[in-house]
Design a protein around this motif. Structure first.
Motif, PDB file in Angstrom:
ATOM      1  N   PHE A  82       0.781  -1.164   0.306  1.00  0.00           N
ATOM      2  CA  PHE A  82       0.187  -0.206  -0.062  1.00  0.00           C
ATOM      3  C   PHE A  82       1.115   1.312  -0.004  1.00  0.00           C
ATOM      4  CE2 PHE A  82      -4.466  -0.978   1.911  1.00  0.00           C
ATOM      5  CZ  PHE A  82      -4.616  -1.901   1.040  1.00  0.00           C
ATOM      6  N   THR A  83       1.083   1.984  -1.271  1.00  0.00           N
ATOM      7  CA  THR A  83       1.881   3.065  -1.143  1.00  0.00           C
ATOM      8  C   THR A  83       1.091   4.394  -1.004  1.00  0.00           C
ATOM      9  OG1 THR A  83       1.408   3.407  -3.608  1.00  0.00           O
ATOM     10  CG2 THR A  83       3.184   2.028  -3.092  1.00  0.00           C
ATOM     11  N   LYS A  84       1.713   5.668  -0.895  1.00  0.00           N
ATOM     12  CA  LYS A  84       1.265   6.848  -0.605  1.00  0.00           C
ATOM     13  C   LYS A  84       0.056   6.805   0.583  1.00  0.00           C
ATOM     14  CE  LYS A  84       1.048   7.837  -5.322  1.00  0.00           C
ATOM     15  NZ  LYS A  84       0.246   8.333  -6.568  1.00  0.00           N
ATOM     16  N   ILE A  85       0.718   6.184   1.818  1.00  0.00           N
ATOM     17  CA  ILE A  85      -0.108   6.078   2.879  1.00  0.00           C
ATOM     18  C   ILE A  85      -0.344   7.422   3.644  1.00  0.00           C
ATOM     19  CG2 ILE A  85       0.141   3.659   3.417  1.00  0.00           C
ATOM     20  CD1 ILE A  85       2.422   4.339   5.411  1.00  0.00           C
ATOM     21  N   ASP A  86       0.675   8.165   3.246  1.00  0.00           N
ATOM     22  CA  ASP A  86       0.601   9.459   3.910  1.00  0.00           C
ATOM     23  C   ASP A  86      -0.577  10.327   3.382  1.00  0.00           C
ATOM     24  OD1 ASP A  86       2.220   9.495   1.665  1.00  0.00           O
ATOM     25  OD2 ASP A  86       3.062  11.582   2.006  1.00  0.00           O
ATOM     26  N   GLN A  87      -0.717  10.378   1.996  1.00  0.00           N
ATOM     27  CA  GLN A  87      -1.735  10.790   1.223  1.00  0.00           C
ATOM     28  C   GLN A  87      -3.323  10.421   1.607  1.00  0.00           C
ATOM     29  OE1 GLN A  87      -0.577  11.306  -2.869  1.00  0.00           O
ATOM     30  NE2 GLN A  87       1.475  11.843  -2.236  1.00  0.00           N
ATOM     31  N   ALA A  88      -3.184   9.045   2.067  1.00  0.00           N
ATOM     32  CA  ALA A  88      -4.375   8.372   2.230  1.00  0.00           C
ATOM     33  C   ALA A  88      -5.240   8.799   3.691  1.00  0.00           C
ATOM     34  CB  ALA A  88      -4.255   6.845   2.065  1.00  0.00           C
ATOM     35  N   CYS A  89      -4.251   9.085   4.539  1.00  0.00           N
ATOM     36  CA  CYS A  89      -4.749   9.033   5.947  1.00  0.00           C
ATOM     37  C   CYS A  89      -3.908  10.459   6.728  1.00  0.00           C
ATOM     38  CB  CYS A  89      -4.474   7.896   6.738  1.00  0.00           C
ATOM     39  SG  CYS A  89      -4.592   7.802   8.536  1.00  0.00           S
ATOM     40  N   SER A  90      -4.767  11.094   7.261  1.00  0.00           N
ATOM     41  CA  SER A  90      -4.121  12.357   8.006  1.00  0.00           C
ATOM     42  C   SER A  90      -3.316  12.022   9.336  1.00  0.00           C
ATOM     43  CB  SER A  90      -5.343  13.450   8.449  1.00  0.00           C
ATOM     44  OG  SER A  90      -6.066  12.614   9.508  1.00  0.00           O
ATOM     45  N   VAL A  91      -3.543  10.734   9.740  1.00  0.00           N
ATOM     46  CA  VAL A  91      -2.725  10.181  11.055  1.00  0.00           C
ATOM     47  C   VAL A  91      -1.365  10.072  10.450  1.00  0.00           C
ATOM     48  CG1 VAL A  91      -2.697   8.435  12.761  1.00  0.00           C
ATOM     49  CG2 VAL A  91      -4.820   9.467  12.217  1.00  0.00           C
ATOM     50  N   THR A  92      -1.177   9.252   9.285  1.00  0.00           N
ATOM     51  CA  THR A  92       0.405   9.137   8.877  1.00  0.00           C
ATOM     52  C   THR A  92       0.777  10.224   8.474  1.00  0.00           C
ATOM     53  OG1 THR A  92      -0.672   8.090   7.027  1.00  0.00           O
ATOM     54  CG2 THR A  92      -0.169   6.591   8.660  1.00  0.00           C
ATOM     55  N   GLU A  93      -0.013  11.168   7.957  1.00  0.00           N
ATOM     56  CA  GLU A  93       0.468  12.398   7.151  1.00  0.00           C
ATOM     57  C   GLU A  93       1.199  13.227   8.430  1.00  0.00           C
ATOM     58  OE1 GLU A  93      -0.792  15.702   3.951  1.00  0.00           O
ATOM     59  OE2 GLU A  93      -2.144  15.092   5.505  1.00  0.00           O
ATOM     60  N   SER A  94       0.637  13.307   9.241  1.00  0.00           N
ATOM     61  CA  SER A  94       1.294  14.076  10.376  1.00  0.00           C
ATOM     62  C   SER A  94       2.463  13.531  11.130  1.00  0.00           C
ATOM     63  CB  SER A  94       0.339  14.498  11.482  1.00  0.00           C
ATOM     64  OG  SER A  94      -0.448  13.316  12.208  1.00  0.00           O
ATOM     65  N   ASP A  95       2.273  11.967  11.225  1.00  0.00           N
ATOM     66  CA  ASP A  95       3.679  11.541  11.692  1.00  0.00           C
ATOM     67  C   ASP A  95       3.476   9.779  11.248  1.00  0.00           C
ATOM     68  OD1 ASP A  95       5.737  10.057  13.103  1.00  0.00           O
ATOM     69  OD2 ASP A  95       5.076  10.700  14.912  1.00  0.00           O
ATOM     70  N   ILE A  96       4.543   9.525  10.323  1.00  0.00           N
ATOM     71  CA  ILE A  96       4.398   8.126   9.641  1.00  0.00           C
ATOM     72  C   ILE A  96       4.703   7.025  10.512  1.00  0.00           C
ATOM     73  CG2 ILE A  96       6.741   8.117   9.277  1.00  0.00           C
ATOM     74  CD1 ILE A  96       4.250   7.186   6.661  1.00  0.00           C
ATOM     75  N   LYS A  97       5.099   7.294  11.759  1.00  0.00           N
ATOM     76  CA  LYS A  97       5.141   6.497  13.072  1.00  0.00           C
ATOM     77  C   LYS A  97       3.804   5.805  13.500  1.00  0.00           C
ATOM     78  CE  LYS A  97       9.420   8.521  14.602  1.00  0.00           C
ATOM     79  NZ  LYS A  97      10.234   9.061  15.844  1.00  0.00           N
ATOM     80  N   ASN A  98       2.927   6.575  12.972  1.00  0.00           N
ATOM     81  CA  ASN A  98       1.498   6.324  13.339  1.00  0.00           C
ATOM     82  C   ASN A  98       0.760   5.289  12.437  1.00  0.00           C
ATOM     83  OD1 ASN A  98       1.509   7.733  15.589  1.00  0.00           O
ATOM     84  ND2 ASN A  98       0.929   9.582  14.523  1.00  0.00           N
ATOM     85  N   VAL A  99       1.635   4.724  11.403  1.00  0.00           N
ATOM     86  CA  VAL A  99       0.943   3.862  10.590  1.00  0.00           C
ATOM     87  C   VAL A  99       0.233   2.785  10.900  1.00  0.00           C
ATOM     88  CG1 VAL A  99       3.040   2.773  10.134  1.00  0.00           C
ATOM     89  CG2 VAL A  99       1.220   2.628   8.267  1.00  0.00           C
ATOM     90  N   TYR A 100       0.632   2.197  11.910  1.00  0.00           N
ATOM     91  CA  TYR A 100      -0.211   0.932  12.486  1.00  0.00           C
ATOM     92  C   TYR A 100      -1.088   1.229  13.614  1.00  0.00           C
ATOM     93  CZ  TYR A 100       2.901  -2.156   9.640  1.00  0.00           C
ATOM     94  OH  TYR A 100       3.698  -2.605   8.663  1.00  0.00           O
ATOM     95  N   LYS A 101      -1.095   2.603  13.685  1.00  0.00           N
ATOM     96  CA  LYS A 101      -2.253   2.968  14.692  1.00  0.00           C
ATOM     97  C   LYS A 101      -3.447   3.425  14.042  1.00  0.00           C
ATOM     98  CE  LYS A 101       1.325   4.459  18.107  1.00  0.00           C
ATOM     99  NZ  LYS A 101       1.771   5.813  19.118  1.00  0.00           N
ATOM    100  N   SER A 102      -3.383   3.657  12.934  1.00  0.00           N
ATOM    101  CA  SER A 102      -4.296   4.271  11.929  1.00  0.00           C
ATOM    102  C   SER A 102      -5.477   3.361  11.659  1.00  0.00           C
ATOM    103  CB  SER A 102      -3.723   4.812  10.451  1.00  0.00           C
ATOM    104  OG  SER A 102      -4.896   5.106   9.659  1.00  0.00           O
ATOM    105  N   LYS A 103      -6.590   3.724  12.394  1.00  0.00           N
ATOM    106  CA  LYS A 103      -7.938   2.817  12.106  1.00  0.00           C
ATOM    107  C   LYS A 103      -8.327   2.797  10.762  1.00  0.00           C
ATOM    108  CE  LYS A 103      -9.374   3.343  16.838  1.00  0.00           C
ATOM    109  NZ  LYS A 103     -10.398   3.850  17.859  1.00  0.00           N
ATOM    110  N   TYR A 104      -8.245   4.035   9.800  1.00  0.00           N
ATOM    111  CA  TYR A 104      -8.313   4.325   8.600  1.00  0.00           C
ATOM    112  C   TYR A 104      -7.681   3.090   7.649  1.00  0.00           C
ATOM    113  CZ  TYR A 104      -9.058   5.854   3.845  1.00  0.00           C
ATOM    114  OH  TYR A 104      -9.454   6.154   2.588  1.00  0.00           O
ATOM    115  N   LEU A 105      -6.422   3.204   7.873  1.00  0.00           N
ATOM    116  CA  LEU A 105      -5.663   2.294   7.079  1.00  0.00           C
ATOM    117  C   LEU A 105      -5.742   0.885   7.581  1.00  0.00           C
ATOM    118  CD1 LEU A 105      -2.015   3.875   6.929  1.00  0.00           C
ATOM    119  CD2 LEU A 105      -3.662   3.515   5.065  1.00  0.00           C
TER     120      LEU A 105
END
Length: 161
Positions: A82-105
């Motif tokens: 899954f690429t461009k996760i920062d563009q898909a989710c504001s949680v990861t856009e603000s901090d990429i370390k939150n990738v596995y905390k994102s409920k949306y992703l």
């Protein structure tokens, strides 16, 4: 129909004309009845932009599912990026370390898994370098983790063959 040209490490080029209506068969030119390990696909990687998942048509999902099932029948391991996760989710856009905390992703990954059959543990979220001018360890760790899994899956396939 569409065609593909593969460049192999030893600079040999293979050109194959794909026809979705008629799969490659024994009488076709270029058919290899005794492929070596070098002639085989070792892993199937599906690259999906996470910011475009919502517009993925049922037809495209079905094609991905069909290709994945054909690869499974041949014992080829598969995973999805899954690429461009920062563009898909504001949680990861603000901090990429939150990738596995994102409920949306997580929901997007679960839906994709259910739609096409790629297991959740074979879907890897990554952020693309697109506007950064310096390397970022957080971005790199996601990319390298996915790459490590690709290499490991490919090695497993080669060792099983």
């Amino acid at each position: 129909m569409f065609s593909i040209q593969l460049s192999l490490l030893n600079s040999i080029y293979i050109h194959f004309q794909f026809n979705p209506v008629s799969p490659l068969s024994e009488g076709d030119p270029g058919y290899n009845s005794c492929p070596t390990l070098d002639d085989k696909v070792h892993i199937l990687v599906c690259v999906i932009p996470a910011d475009r998942l919502s517009v993925l048509s049922e037809e495209v999902k079905q094609k991905i599912r069909d290709i994945r099932e054909a690869a499974s029948d041949l014992g080829i391991p598969q995973l999805a990026l899954f690429t461009k996760i920062d563009q898909a989710c504001s949680v990861t856009e603000s901090d990429i370390k939150n990738v596995y905390k994102s409920k949306y992703l997580k929901k997007q990954m679960e839906d994709f898994s259910a739609d096409v059959g790629v297991p959740m543990n074979c879907i890897f979220p990554v952020k693309n370098y697109h506007s950064e001018i310096h390397m970022n360890d957080d971005i790199d760790s996601l990319i390298l983790s996915a790459l490590r899994q690709m290499v490991d899956f490919g090695d497993d396939f080669v060792n099983m063959s």
